[in-house]
Design a protein around this motif. Sequence first.
Motif: not given
Length: 414
Positions: A377-402
């Motif tokens: 999915g897409v991950y990002w951080c949110e601060s207690g001051s109401g700020e959004f961070s840059s976002a990172v796209n992460i893919t997780v795959q099975s090692m056996l399938l790889y």
Amino acid sequence: MGHSLLCMMGFFLLSTVICGNAEAKPKTELRADRTAVPVGGSVTLTCSVSPSSSSSSGWKYYWYRYDSYYKLVTSPDAVFLSNGQISVSEGGLYWCRGGRGEPVYYTEDSKYVRIDTTASSRPVVTLYPNWSEIYRGETITVRCEIHGGDTEWDYEWETNSTIKPPNQNESRIRSASSSNSGNYRCKGRMKSSQHNTTEWSDSVTLTVSHNKPRPVLTVSPSWLSPGASVTLNCEVEHPSAGWSFYWYKAVPDLSEKSYSYELLPDGSGTAQDSYIIHGQTHTAGYVCRAGRGDPEYHTDHSQPKFVWSADVHSAASLTVSPDRVQHFTSDSVSLTCEGNFTEWRVRKFSEDGRLYSVCRRMTGSTCNINTSESDTGVYWCESGSGEFSSAVNITVQSMLLYIYFLDLNDLDVT
């Protein structure tokens, strides 16, 4: 002193009580083939002496009508079809009795029958606003309209809903509920002559939905190019039903584990179901809602939707360790929020379109996870001051399938 002697002595009052009549007066029965005179038509009334009370032969029938005063019915007020049957075209209260002999001996009066005259005007039921579906809590007016002339009317309603409107030309339902759902029809009765009525109107169906609507927000594009314009679209289930739209920025609220909403510039009650944001550079979340009616009824807020920026120069950023896009199941991955803020939460937008908080407890500003395929999915951080961070796209795959795909690439297929 016996009863017969009292009667012979002519003690009138006493004899009336004690002696009574030798035989009760015959009863009469009045029947009508309908209770309202149709436009241009008539009603047939039939009067008869009850056979069980007396012989039915030799009777002549007398007819009476009351509208604003009592009146013996004669020609041309009625058409005398036969002895005991007439046709009338005027409304009023009718009753009859029989008489015979000389001097005339009369039966008891019949029970009266109410006959109404139908006016040529036919009412129409209207709903205002005329929306195909009304939601619980909205305000709606049910109105009975009679066109033509300046006649003053009293109104009558018929409905299969739980709550019947008052007998007025309109009923304002200030907070509709399922009890108001049903078919409505009405008719009018002239104030000047209560026996003159209209026909019943056609029925109109009012449907009140128990569920409060929630609009659906879409954003385009989802991933930002720095300075690009972002288009928000807000869709309600019945888009043409008088909605105006409200546009908000989602502000992270870490204490409530949710968002508060900040109205966007010129984002209050717009007629268009789209809103354009120019020059967007950072990750941000948005929501919308819709309103209509007077007083205005509001839908729930939409689910928040996001536009993501990978800009590493933003005030807050997310770093992933190990620093790669492709990860494998059961990897240990650290997600670290960076910026001049003390409180953080990590959020994920999954492939199935759902929003998650990733870590219930963070170690400082770091969230550690052991990955599974559902962590894509897409991950990002949110601060207690109401700020959004840059976002990172992460893919997780099975090692056996790889490994399986690597083996396929090594095969010699020539």
